[in-house]
Motif scaffolding. Structure first.
Motif, PDB file in Angstrom:
ATOM      1  N   LYS A 237       0.730  -1.224   0.043  1.00 38.73           N
ATOM      2  CA  LYS A 237      -0.025  -0.013   0.110  1.00 38.73           C
ATOM      3  C   LYS A 237       0.883   1.171  -0.063  1.00 38.73           C
ATOM      4  N   GLU A 238       1.864   1.323   0.748  1.00 41.45           N
ATOM      5  CA  GLU A 238       2.910   2.550   0.827  1.00 41.45           C
ATOM      6  C   GLU A 238       3.462   2.541  -0.559  1.00 41.45           C
ATOM      7  N   ILE A 239       3.756   1.709  -1.256  1.00 49.02           N
ATOM      8  CA  ILE A 239       4.295   1.960  -2.687  1.00 49.02           C
ATOM      9  C   ILE A 239       3.313   2.990  -3.558  1.00 49.02           C
ATOM     10  N   ILE A 240       2.007   2.755  -3.451  1.00 49.78           N
ATOM     11  CA  ILE A 240       0.964   3.319  -4.004  1.00 49.78           C
ATOM     12  C   ILE A 240       1.023   4.735  -3.676  1.00 49.78           C
ATOM     13  N   SER A 241       0.719   4.808  -2.099  1.00 46.36           N
ATOM     14  CA  SER A 241       0.426   6.068  -1.543  1.00 46.36           C
ATOM     15  C   SER A 241       1.676   7.152  -1.635  1.00 46.36           C
ATOM     16  N   THR A 242       2.909   6.432  -1.910  1.00 46.79           N
ATOM     17  CA  THR A 242       4.099   7.198  -1.637  1.00 46.79           C
ATOM     18  C   THR A 242       4.344   7.652  -3.286  1.00 46.79           C
ATOM     19  N   PHE A 243       4.414   6.767  -4.484  1.00 43.62           N
ATOM     20  CA  PHE A 243       4.747   7.061  -5.693  1.00 43.62           C
ATOM     21  C   PHE A 243       3.670   7.336  -6.535  1.00 43.62           C
ATOM     22  N   TYR A 244       2.595   6.653  -6.418  1.00 45.74           N
ATOM     23  CA  TYR A 244       1.486   6.348  -7.295  1.00 45.74           C
ATOM     24  C   TYR A 244       0.228   7.142  -6.938  1.00 45.74           C
ATOM     25  N   GLY A 245       0.124   7.765  -6.350  1.00 43.45           N
ATOM     26  CA  GLY A 245      -1.295   8.405  -5.581  1.00 43.45           C
ATOM     27  C   GLY A 245      -2.049   9.177  -6.718  1.00 43.45           C
ATOM     28  N   SER A 246      -1.324   9.689  -7.624  1.00 41.73           N
ATOM     29  CA  SER A 246      -1.855  10.641  -8.705  1.00 41.73           C
ATOM     30  C   SER A 246      -2.557   9.491  -9.728  1.00 41.73           C
ATOM     31  N   ARG A 247      -1.891   8.346  -9.983  1.00 41.17           N
ATOM     32  CA  ARG A 247      -2.274   7.621 -10.895  1.00 41.17           C
ATOM     33  C   ARG A 247      -3.789   6.950 -11.237  1.00 41.17           C
ATOM     34  N   LYS A 248      -4.334   6.598 -12.245  1.00 44.17           N
ATOM     35  CA  LYS A 248      -5.559   6.135 -12.268  1.00 44.17           C
ATOM     36  C   LYS A 248      -5.808   4.499 -11.803  1.00 44.17           C
ATOM     37  N   VAL A 249      -5.441   4.342 -10.547  1.00 41.45           N
ATOM     38  CA  VAL A 249      -5.652   3.046  -9.982  1.00 41.45           C
ATOM     39  C   VAL A 249      -6.299   3.271  -8.660  1.00 41.45           C
ATOM     40  N   LYS A 250      -6.960   1.881  -8.208  1.00 46.92           N
ATOM     41  CA  LYS A 250      -7.563   2.126  -6.960  1.00 46.92           C
ATOM     42  C   LYS A 250      -7.212   0.781  -6.176  1.00 46.92           C
ATOM     43  N   THR A 251      -7.024   0.794  -4.850  1.00 49.08           N
ATOM     44  CA  THR A 251      -6.578  -0.135  -3.916  1.00 49.08           C
ATOM     45  C   THR A 251      -7.745  -0.736  -3.091  1.00 49.08           C
ATOM     46  N   PHE A 252      -7.715  -1.808  -2.651  1.00 48.73           N
ATOM     47  CA  PHE A 252      -8.565  -2.599  -1.670  1.00 48.73           C
ATOM     48  C   PHE A 252      -7.956  -3.397  -0.752  1.00 48.73           C
ATOM     49  N   ALA A 253      -8.541  -3.258   0.377  1.00 52.27           N
ATOM     50  CA  ALA A 253      -7.964  -3.981   1.437  1.00 52.27           C
ATOM     51  C   ALA A 253      -8.153  -5.623   1.297  1.00 52.27           C
ATOM     52  N   LEU A 254      -6.939  -6.602   1.849  1.00 52.53           N
ATOM     53  CA  LEU A 254      -7.127  -7.948   1.726  1.00 52.53           C
ATOM     54  C   LEU A 254      -7.514  -8.605   3.049  1.00 52.53           C
ATOM     55  N   PRO A 255      -7.605  -9.607   3.173  1.00 49.71           N
ATOM     56  CA  PRO A 255      -7.730 -10.621   4.470  1.00 49.71           C
ATOM     57  C   PRO A 255      -6.553 -10.447   5.172  1.00 49.71           C
ATOM     58  N   LYS A 256      -6.657 -10.410   6.437  1.00 51.81           N
ATOM     59  CA  LYS A 256      -5.208  -9.947   7.104  1.00 51.81           C
ATOM     60  C   LYS A 256      -4.222 -10.913   7.039  1.00 51.81           C
ATOM     61  N   GLU A 257      -4.497 -12.189   6.625  1.00 55.15           N
ATOM     62  CA  GLU A 257      -3.554 -13.242   6.526  1.00 55.15           C
ATOM     63  C   GLU A 257      -2.772 -13.070   5.203  1.00 55.15           C
ATOM     64  N   LEU A 258      -3.292 -12.308   4.323  1.00 57.97           N
ATOM     65  CA  LEU A 258      -2.722 -12.147   2.930  1.00 57.97           C
ATOM     66  C   LEU A 258      -2.269 -10.403   3.044  1.00 57.97           C
ATOM     67  N   GLY A 259      -2.806  -9.736   3.667  1.00 62.71           N
ATOM     68  CA  GLY A 259      -2.881  -8.211   3.443  1.00 62.71           C
ATOM     69  C   GLY A 259      -1.906  -7.922   4.365  1.00 62.71           C
ATOM     70  N   MET A 260      -0.997  -8.574   5.394  1.00 58.93           N
ATOM     71  CA  MET A 260      -0.120  -8.051   6.081  1.00 58.93           C
ATOM     72  C   MET A 260       1.487  -8.708   5.884  1.00 58.93           C
ATOM     73  N   MET A 261       2.568  -7.949   5.659  1.00 56.82           N
ATOM     74  CA  MET A 261       3.636  -8.630   5.342  1.00 56.82           C
ATOM     75  C   MET A 261       4.809  -8.089   6.346  1.00 56.82           C
ATOM     76  N   THR A 262       5.266  -9.038   7.190  1.00 59.91           N
ATOM     77  CA  THR A 262       6.437  -8.453   7.925  1.00 59.91           C
ATOM     78  C   THR A 262       7.744  -8.671   7.522  1.00 59.91           C
ATOM     79  N   THR A 263       8.547  -7.698   7.199  1.00 62.17           N
ATOM     80  CA  THR A 263       9.970  -7.804   6.847  1.00 62.17           C
ATOM     81  C   THR A 263      11.252  -7.998   7.766  1.00 62.17           C
ATOM     82  N   VAL A 264      12.022  -8.806   7.772  1.00 64.66           N
ATOM     83  CA  VAL A 264      13.074  -8.952   8.781  1.00 64.66           C
ATOM     84  C   VAL A 264      14.486  -8.704   7.973  1.00 64.66           C
ATOM     85  N   LEU A 265      15.542  -8.538   8.646  1.00 65.92           N
ATOM     86  CA  LEU A 265      16.840  -8.267   8.032  1.00 65.92           C
ATOM     87  C   LEU A 265      17.399  -9.532   8.584  1.00 65.92           C
TER      88      LEU A 265
END
Length: 291
Positions: A237-265
């Protein structure tokens, strides 16, 4: 055998190629070949398996790599200690998904340059499995990857949790509207992409196994095709809001198990942290400074 032999050895292992290692070490390929042969004779074992396509560490090479890293790190620490110089120097190779580099790459480069100006940073974009493999094979010093990671050879700590959304053309009204399209068309990255895997899992959960895929190799390409009405995709979601907010696209929330991603180093457990890598890790976890 000298210290430079080990640096050449690490360059070959990192780059997987004798010619590229020679270029990186500012020497000729014949010298690289001779120095590796010298090490193999010194230790009495082949250090690399060679084929027409790639060069990889053997088991003996893996073992020597651990000692080579320890030796080079100790030398760097000795230079800082004896010279009474607190300046951290060195080069590190860090891997990440393309989306992570796009979002956080500039910020990381600026933070590192501000706090540790003599550390050189090389970013490499790869798919998740490739990133893990390249950390395990010493080709990357560390990598940002989606969790979970359950490998005993790797240390890890959490960096961030982000939301993944369905990204569709602006005239799309709902997720049900997406799924009702005939034929169903999706825009995806290459095989191995974590967003593609989640999209496939979501469609299977909806009983959909047949759909048209268009593969792209860049975020910009995916957005362009979505905006043109060709299909939809999954992206942070952050990619869209940061770089593509003015583009002709729409976002939709997903179920939690698919819609949340944790990044580790992640980074290797079996070698001490170089001063440069310790400096980089300290940008995220100050406890690393005491390791």
């Amino acid at each position: 055998m000298n210290l430079n032999d080990f640096k050449i050895f690490e360059a070959v292992a990192s780059l997987g190629n004798f010619t590229k290692a020679a270029e990186a070490m500012f020497t000729v390929q014949s010298n690289v070949t001779a120095r590796i042969k010298n090490l193999e004779e010194e230790f009495g074992a082949p250090l690399f398996s060679r084929s027409s396509r790639k060069v990889e560490l053997t088991q003996a090479g893996e073992t020597l790599m651990i000692y080579s890293k320890k030796l080079n790190h100790l030398i760097e620490e000795a230079k800082q200690s004896i010279g009474k110089n607190d300046v951290v120097k060195g080069q590190i190779r860090i891997g990440a998904l393309e989306t992570m580099i796009a979002l956080k790459g500039p910020e990381l480069v600026n933070s590192l340059a501000s706090q540790f100006p003599h550390v050189d940073l090389e970013f490499r974009s790869e798919m998740r499995d490739n990133l893990i493999s390249e950390v395990l094979s010493y080709k990357l010093d560390a990598a940002f990857v989606p969790a979970p990671i359950d490998l005993s050879d790797l240390e890890q700590f959490e960096i961030k949790t982000e939301e993944i959304v369905a990204v569709a053309p602006s005239n799309c009204k709902s997720l049900d509207d997406l799924l009702a399209q005939k034929p169903l068309k999706v825009i995806v990255f290459d095989q191995g992409c974590v967003f593609r895997a989640r999209l496939d899992s979501w469609l299977v959960s909806k009983g959909i196994t047949k759909y048209h895929k268009t593969e792209m190799n860049s975020i910009e390409g995916v957005i362009n095709f979505i905006e043109s009405g060709i299909g939809f995709s999954f992206l942070p979601k952050e990619i869209i809001s940061t770089f593509y907010g003015s583009r002709k696209v729409k976002t939709f929330a997903l179920p939690k198990e698919l819609g949340m991603m944790t990044t580790v180093l992640i980074y290797k457990k079996d070698i001490p942290l170089s001063p440069a890598l310790r400096a980089f890790l300290s940008l995220f976890d100050r406890n690393v400074e005491s390791i």
